[in-house]
Design an enzyme around this catalytic site. Structure first.
Site, PDB file in Angstrom:
ATOM      1  N   CYS A 137      20.636  18.915 -55.330  1.00 30.07           N
ATOM      2  CA  CYS A 137      21.130  18.910 -54.005  1.00 30.07           C
ATOM      3  C   CYS A 137      21.711  20.306 -53.808  1.00 30.07           C
ATOM      4  O   CYS A 137      23.115  20.525 -54.145  1.00 30.07           O
ATOM      5  CB  CYS A 137      22.339  17.906 -53.878  1.00 30.07           C
ATOM      6  SG  CYS A 137      23.058  17.655 -52.392  1.00 30.07           S
ATOM      7  N   CYS A 140      24.881  20.346 -51.550  1.00 33.77           N
ATOM      8  CA  CYS A 140      26.293  19.889 -52.430  1.00 33.77           C
ATOM      9  C   CYS A 140      26.650  21.170 -53.361  1.00 33.77           C
ATOM     10  O   CYS A 140      27.781  21.282 -53.601  1.00 33.77           O
ATOM     11  CB  CYS A 140      25.866  18.840 -53.310  1.00 33.77           C
ATOM     12  SG  CYS A 140      25.000  17.392 -52.446  1.00 33.77           S
ATOM     13  N   ASP A 141      25.824  21.688 -54.092  1.00 34.59           N
ATOM     14  CA  ASP A 141      26.031  22.659 -55.227  1.00 34.59           C
ATOM     15  C   ASP A 141      25.791  24.146 -55.088  1.00 34.59           C
ATOM     16  O   ASP A 141      26.166  24.927 -55.841  1.00 34.59           O
ATOM     17  CB  ASP A 141      25.199  22.156 -56.464  1.00 34.59           C
ATOM     18  CG  ASP A 141      25.698  20.704 -56.776  1.00 34.59           C
ATOM     19  OD1 ASP A 141      26.780  20.281 -56.440  1.00 34.59           O
ATOM     20  OD2 ASP A 141      24.909  19.891 -57.223  1.00 34.59           O
TER      21      ASP A 141
HETATM   22  C1  LIG Z   1      22.877  14.644 -58.155  1.00 30.40           C
HETATM   23  C2  LIG Z   1      23.147  14.405 -56.713  1.00 30.40           C
HETATM   24  C3  LIG Z   1      24.262  15.037 -56.189  1.00 30.40           C
HETATM   25  C4  LIG Z   1      24.738  14.794 -55.051  1.00 30.40           C
HETATM   26  N1  LIG Z   1      26.003  15.634 -54.459  1.00 30.40           N
HETATM   27  C5  LIG Z   1      26.261  15.207 -53.294  1.00 30.40           C
HETATM   28  C6  LIG Z   1      27.486  15.998 -52.760  1.00 30.40           C
HETATM   29  O1  LIG Z   1      28.019  16.888 -53.394  1.00 30.40           O
HETATM   30  N2  LIG Z   1      28.080  15.507 -51.724  1.00 30.40           N
HETATM   31  C7  LIG Z   1      27.553  14.675 -50.939  1.00 30.40           C
HETATM   32  O2  LIG Z   1      28.058  14.283 -49.861  1.00 30.40           O
HETATM   33  N3  LIG Z   1      26.325  13.987 -51.397  1.00 30.40           N
HETATM   34  C8  LIG Z   1      25.714  14.225 -52.542  1.00 30.40           C
HETATM   35  N4  LIG Z   1      24.873  13.510 -53.012  1.00 30.40           N
HETATM   36  C9  LIG Z   1      24.159  12.577 -51.973  1.00 30.40           C
HETATM   37  C10 LIG Z   1      24.966  11.266 -52.178  1.00 30.40           C
HETATM   38  O3  LIG Z   1      25.130  10.865 -53.635  1.00 30.40           O
HETATM   39  C11 LIG Z   1      24.099  10.181 -51.425  1.00 30.40           C
HETATM   40  O4  LIG Z   1      23.777  10.561 -50.241  1.00 30.40           O
HETATM   41  C12 LIG Z   1      24.929   8.726 -51.158  1.00 30.40           C
HETATM   42  O5  LIG Z   1      25.463   8.538 -52.510  1.00 30.40           O
HETATM   43  C13 LIG Z   1      24.018   7.905 -50.739  1.00 30.40           C
HETATM   44  O6  LIG Z   1      24.724   6.399 -50.664  1.00 30.40           O
HETATM   45  P1  LIG Z   1      23.709   5.281 -50.308  1.00 30.40           P
HETATM   46  O7  LIG Z   1      24.891   4.046 -50.600  1.00 30.40           O
HETATM   47  O8  LIG Z   1      23.119   5.387 -49.123  1.00 30.40           O
HETATM   48  O9  LIG Z   1      22.749   4.888 -51.758  1.00 30.40           O
HETATM   49  P2  LIG Z   1      22.973   4.889 -52.987  1.00 30.40           P
HETATM   50  O10 LIG Z   1      24.107   5.450 -53.570  1.00 30.40           O
HETATM   51  O11 LIG Z   1      21.479   5.244 -53.818  1.00 30.40           O
HETATM   52  O12 LIG Z   1      22.976   3.313 -53.463  1.00 30.40           O
HETATM   53  C14 LIG Z   1      22.018   2.464 -53.349  1.00 30.40           C
HETATM   54  C15 LIG Z   1      22.298   1.121 -54.255  1.00 30.40           C
HETATM   55  O13 LIG Z   1      21.460   0.055 -53.959  1.00 30.40           O
HETATM   56  C16 LIG Z   1      21.038  -0.543 -54.905  1.00 30.40           C
HETATM   57  N5  LIG Z   1      19.714  -1.256 -55.000  1.00 30.40           N
HETATM   58  C17 LIG Z   1      18.576  -0.449 -54.519  1.00 30.40           C
HETATM   59  N6  LIG Z   1      17.650  -1.439 -54.421  1.00 30.40           N
HETATM   60  C18 LIG Z   1      18.039  -2.694 -54.643  1.00 30.40           C
HETATM   61  C19 LIG Z   1      17.452  -3.810 -54.313  1.00 30.40           C
HETATM   62  N7  LIG Z   1      16.329  -4.184 -54.283  1.00 30.40           N
HETATM   63  N8  LIG Z   1      18.538  -5.288 -54.613  1.00 30.40           N
HETATM   64  C20 LIG Z   1      19.887  -4.730 -54.907  1.00 30.40           C
HETATM   65  N9  LIG Z   1      20.332  -3.484 -54.882  1.00 30.40           N
HETATM   66  C21 LIG Z   1      19.463  -2.482 -54.695  1.00 30.40           C
HETATM   67  C22 LIG Z   1      21.056   0.432 -56.087  1.00 30.40           C
HETATM   68  O14 LIG Z   1      21.476  -0.034 -57.457  1.00 30.40           O
HETATM   69  C23 LIG Z   1      22.311   1.422 -55.710  1.00 30.40           C
HETATM   70  O15 LIG Z   1      23.342   1.278 -56.134  1.00 30.40           O
HETATM   71  C24 LIG Z   1      24.224  13.681 -54.262  1.00 30.40           C
HETATM   72  C25 LIG Z   1      23.083  12.994 -54.728  1.00 30.40           C
HETATM   73  C26 LIG Z   1      22.718  13.333 -55.898  1.00 30.40           C
HETATM   74  C27 LIG Z   1      21.409  12.406 -56.725  1.00 30.40           C
END
Ligand SMILES: Cc1cc2nc3c(=O)[nH]c(=O)nc-3n(C[C@H](O)[C@H](O)[C@H](O)COP(=O)(O)OP(=O)(O)OC[C@H]3O[C@@H](n4cnc5c(N)ncnc54)[C@H](O)[C@@H]3O)c2cc1C
Length: 320
Positions: A137, A140-141
């Site tokens: 990202c 982010c970093d």
């Molecule tokens: C390495 C890294 C660094 C990052 N750094 C930053 C940062 O510094 N700042 C920032 O703002 N963002 C950052 N991000 C991005 C941020 O983490 C994401 O945008 C955010 O967490 C997304 O949240 P979400 O709830 O949409 O999805 P997710 O966090 O992906 O959650 C989805 C959930 O759905 C569940 N799921 C999936 N399919 C199913 C299913 N069929 N049945 C039941 N459950 C299911 C999964 O297990 C998971 O728990 C980073 C991401 C990464 C990978």
């Protein structure tokens, strides 16, 4: 026969989007449950440090932020149940049947917040140096590498945008791509190739990420000649795509390159099904956007549910 339960709103995914949607829905008086196939927290559990989420001037680890979010969900008495959702189908009465590995959930509305998985290179050193120079990202970093020499791996729009973003911050940016031209949009590609701070390395793949405590160099290979060499960098940004696991939704929802298409109210093409967070066809995937999407999705779901309860509320309109 699977265990069967009824609830007004099922939220699929306990990442920051799903949890936020649940908190808002509960505050609107909606009977809500969250289902997650894994541990609540989603991608946050893999983020070493978040410095761009407002309210945490010293930054916060992804694990701590997710624990705080989970605590908030629990404070509202919302259940997070570990179950993988495998199918959603419409019932004759207009309700939805959400089927998980453990139970059948009969519900009025669904918010899908299943997030994405970042693709990794799967090369030696990547796992060990994740968060110590290996990043997925740039937004982010990137600032951690101010004035340094870094590499971006990939050739699509995400890689091109990351390289352009980093070129403003870093001393030099190498763009490593396994093909001899970009897959990025022409306009973006032209801007990138005209940027004197970015040096593309065509027909090149990363074989290994090397470093004791932090990234020190990359072992690269030219795919045409097989020649290998070492490239000194302090950071490597992997931008080879995100995987949206939406195959199970293909027959139900309109998808856009695998991501769920929504309107600005987070409505999908199916009445009563909403999407929020990284799984949505959006342009920025961050905690802030996930939280914003979820706030709107919960409001739209509440409007939808309130109308079906017979309450005169809002102006929910069926998606076209
Ligand atoms: C390495 C890294 C660094 C990052 N750094 C930053 C940062 O510094 N700042 C920032 O703002 N963002 C950052 N991000 C991005 C941020 O983490 C994401 O945008 C955010 O967490 C997304 O949240 P979400 O709830 O949409 O999805 P997710 O966090 O992906 O959650 C989805 C959930 O759905 C569940 N799921 C999936 N399919 C199913 C299913 N069929 N049945 C039941 N459950 C299911 C999964 O297990 C998971 O728990 C980073 C991401 C990464 C990978």
């Amino acid at each position: 026969m699977a265990n069967s339960r009824e609830v007004e709103l099922v939220i699929v995914g306990a990442g920051v989007a799903g949890c936020t949607a649940a908190i808002y829905a509960k505050r609107y008086g909606v009977d809500v449950v969250i289902l997650d196939k894994g541990i609540a927290g989603g991608q946050l559990l893999t983020v070493a440090r978040i410095d761009n989420f407002p309210g945490f001037p010293e930054g916060i680890s992804g694990v701590e932020l997710s624990q705080r979010v989970r605590q908030q969900v629990e404070n509202y008495g919302i259940e997070i149940i570990q179950q993988e959702v495998t199918n959603i189908s419409r019932q004759d009465n207009g309700r939805w049947l959400v089927q998980s590995t453990e139970a059948d959930w009969l519900t009025v509305a669904v918010v899908i917040a299943t997030g994405v998985v970042r693709r990794s290179l799967n090369v030696p050193g990547e796992k060990k140096l994740r968060g110590r120079g290996v990043s997925y990202c740039a937004i982010c970093d990137g600032f951690l590498f101010r004035g340094e020499t870094v590499a971006v791996v990939g050739g699509g729009n995400a890689a091109a945008e990351d390289a352009m973003y980093l070129a403003d911050i870093c001393e030099k940016v190498y763009l490593i791509h396994r093909r001899d031209r970009l897959r990025a949009d022409a306009y973006l590609g032209q801007r990138l190739l005209g940027n004197g701070n970015i040096e593309p390395l065509w027909n090149t793949v990363v074989q290994e990420i090397i470093g004791e405590e932090e990234v020190e160099q990359l072992r690269l290979r030219n795919t045409q000649t097989d020649a290998e060499w070492l490239l000194p960098v302090t950071g490597v940004f992997v931008a080879i795509g995100e995987i949206a696991h939406t195959d199970w939704l293909e027959d139900l929802l309109e998808l856009d390159d695998g991501f769920i298409r929504t309107d600005m109210s987070m409505r999908t093409n199916q009445p009563g099904i909403f999407a929020a967070g990284d799984i949505r066809n959006t342009v920025v995937r961050q905690v802030t956007t996930a939280v914003g999407d979820a706030t709107i999705a919960a409001y739209s779901a509440y409007q939808y549910i309130a109308q079906r309860r017979g309450e005169v509320y809002g102006e929910y309109q069926e998606p076209k």
